[in-house]
Enzyme design. Sequence first.
Site, PDB file in Angstrom:
ATOM      1  CG  ASP A  51      -1.810   1.118   2.062  1.00 53.91           C
ATOM      2  OD1 ASP A  51      -1.995   1.962   0.315  1.00 53.91           O
ATOM      3  OD2 ASP A  51      -1.618   1.849   2.625  1.00 53.91           O
ATOM      4  CG  ASP A  76      -2.241   7.838   0.760  1.00 56.66           C
ATOM      5  OD1 ASP A  76      -1.285   8.668   1.447  1.00 56.66           O
ATOM      6  OD2 ASP A  76      -2.083   7.372  -0.472  1.00 56.66           O
ATOM      7  CG  ASP A  81      -2.098   2.192   6.932  1.00 55.48           C
ATOM      8  OD1 ASP A  81      -2.305   2.986   6.918  1.00 55.48           O
ATOM      9  OD2 ASP A  81      -2.206   2.524   5.591  1.00 55.48           O
TER      10      ASP A  81
END
Length: 279
Positions: A33, A35, A219
Amino acid sequence: MGSHPLPEPVTQAGRDGLAALLKRPERAVVALDFDGTLAEIVPDPEQARAHPAAVPALARLAPHLNSVAVITGRPAGAAVRYGGFASVPGLERLAVLGHYGAERWDAATGTVRAPAPHPGVAAVRAELPGVLDNSGAWQGTWVEDKGRAIAVHTRRAADPQAAFQALTGPLGELAERHGLIVEPGRLVLELRPPGVDKGVALAEYLKETGAGCVLYAGDDLGDLAAFDAVARLRAEGMDGVLVCSGSAEVTELAARADLVADGPSGVVALLTALAERLG
């Protein structure tokens, strides 16, 4: 041995996955991922940038691998710019899957491929200001127009969690009226087309590249679909490692991960340790 110790997964499946990656790295895809994983979460998403050591770590690691993929809800071109991924020696086999896989940028060609946008996005774009006004919870919110999706951030509101909760219902109704879904995240509600998610994008990419092993790091709630995809592939015999870029805001991911890294700096340390071990 390198200067960065390689952390040990807390699960047997994770230990098996890491061992498989180290034994035959040329079969492995490292997928990440953006961000919160490669870049710190910041109040203004347009100010997000990859951790300064992220690209150097990936450039060291990637030549040993099948390939590297960055899978993000952002437009592919934006992730490439904010990540600094273009024209980096060593990253010739990098793909950026933007808008959850609806768009794709390949380092080998430097071009973005994308289908036509879902018509519901334009309708939502037109109606959203009125919906936010009517909700009474719009103050301090920030709208990010991603082209193929619209995200409403509440991180800057006086009470971010209260604004998030107050907008969940109205934005859900708006999305449903126009054939879209709402993807909740860390103080953000994203209205986007159904049928695209990081799990679908990851599974299709692994199939296309013929990968025999995968490490996925994320996250946020949007990464759960990718975690699910890896779990299904592990059940079918593929080796895999699930990494959570540690966040107190999303405990579901940490609970399912084989490894919890200390945010983007921890993810970069993991990538660096892998590069040192394979080098």
